[in-house]
Design an enzyme around this catalytic site. Sequence first.
Site, PDB file in Angstrom:
ATOM      1  N   SER A   1      32.878 114.388 -63.267  1.00  0.00           N
ATOM      2  CA  SER A   1      33.263 115.609 -63.961  1.00  0.00           C
ATOM      3  C   SER A   1      32.665 115.109 -65.341  1.00  0.00           C
ATOM      4  O   SER A   1      32.181 115.002 -65.698  1.00  0.00           O
ATOM      5  CB  SER A   1      34.904 115.790 -64.856  1.00  0.00           C
ATOM      6  OG  SER A   1      34.798 116.989 -66.223  1.00  0.00           O
TER       7      SER A   1
ATOM      8  N   TYR B   1      40.385 110.589 -70.941  1.00  0.00           N
ATOM      9  CA  TYR B   1      40.071 111.553 -69.896  1.00  0.00           C
ATOM     10  C   TYR B   1      38.167 111.616 -69.828  1.00  0.00           C
ATOM     11  O   TYR B   1      37.795 110.682 -68.763  1.00  0.00           O
ATOM     12  CB  TYR B   1      40.519 112.975 -69.753  1.00  0.00           C
ATOM     13  CG  TYR B   1      39.833 113.264 -68.270  1.00  0.00           C
ATOM     14  CD1 TYR B   1      40.604 112.902 -67.266  1.00  0.00           C
ATOM     15  CD2 TYR B   1      39.170 115.076 -68.490  1.00  0.00           C
ATOM     16  CE1 TYR B   1      39.488 113.717 -66.466  1.00  0.00           C
ATOM     17  CE2 TYR B   1      38.608 115.054 -67.620  1.00  0.00           C
ATOM     18  CZ  TYR B   1      38.745 115.134 -66.332  1.00  0.00           C
ATOM     19  OH  TYR B   1      38.814 115.778 -64.837  1.00  0.00           O
TER      20      TYR B   1
END
Length: 250
Positions: free
Chosen positions: A132, A145
Amino acid sequence: MPTRTAVVTGASSGIGAATARHLAAEGFHVFCAARREDRVAELAAEIGGTAVRCDVTSAADVDALAARVGPRLDVLVNNAGGAFGASPVTSADADDWRRMYEVNVIGLMLVTKALVPALIASGAGVILNVGSTAGRVAYEGGAGYTAAKHGTQVVSETLRLELFDQPVRVCEIAPGMVRTDEFALIRFDGDQAKADAVYDGVAEPLTADDVADAITWMVTRPAHVNIDELVIRPRAQAAQHKVHRVKQDG
């Protein structure tokens, strides 16, 4: 020539399901792996693949997946992952952080470890880890995250070094803003309004098919070509904090 095979984890929805469909369209027999057996069974039936119930954080499930795949594998797409919560560090939920690290890092390691022998046996295997842009840039409320996805990136880099003399390529794709049915909704514990706000005013975020198309391109390059990493964003997202949003009338 044997049919090319691929494993896609987290294949029950979103990027994983789209990737399974795209790889099947390219002629791969896809092992669709996910915890939700009913969903991967439906997907596998649609694309002529094989459904495997697999929680990537379970060593027993991963061993069973490897047994189903057998001695040879061409492509592994480590897509299983997720974001849980968006609290600042000072009010973070430790269980959410553990879940994120378990699925984005430990699960990736378990699956890779179990399937590397089959990838080597193919003579030209590919490991594609779905990271990501959060694995490159920090942002408020995202520490758990971003830490986990930084882990995905570093594992990918390390694995490439460790497998440098083996016939296995290691690639990572780092998507930016992707609108899928579940990612933001899961992150905000089912709060639809918060999930919708992530994409508010963004006319064209990436779709799961956009990312799946890029993944398929990466893993089908000639065997001597390694796409180390590919960062993919919608045009509206110039950077993590720089997103063009159109104000809605009224």
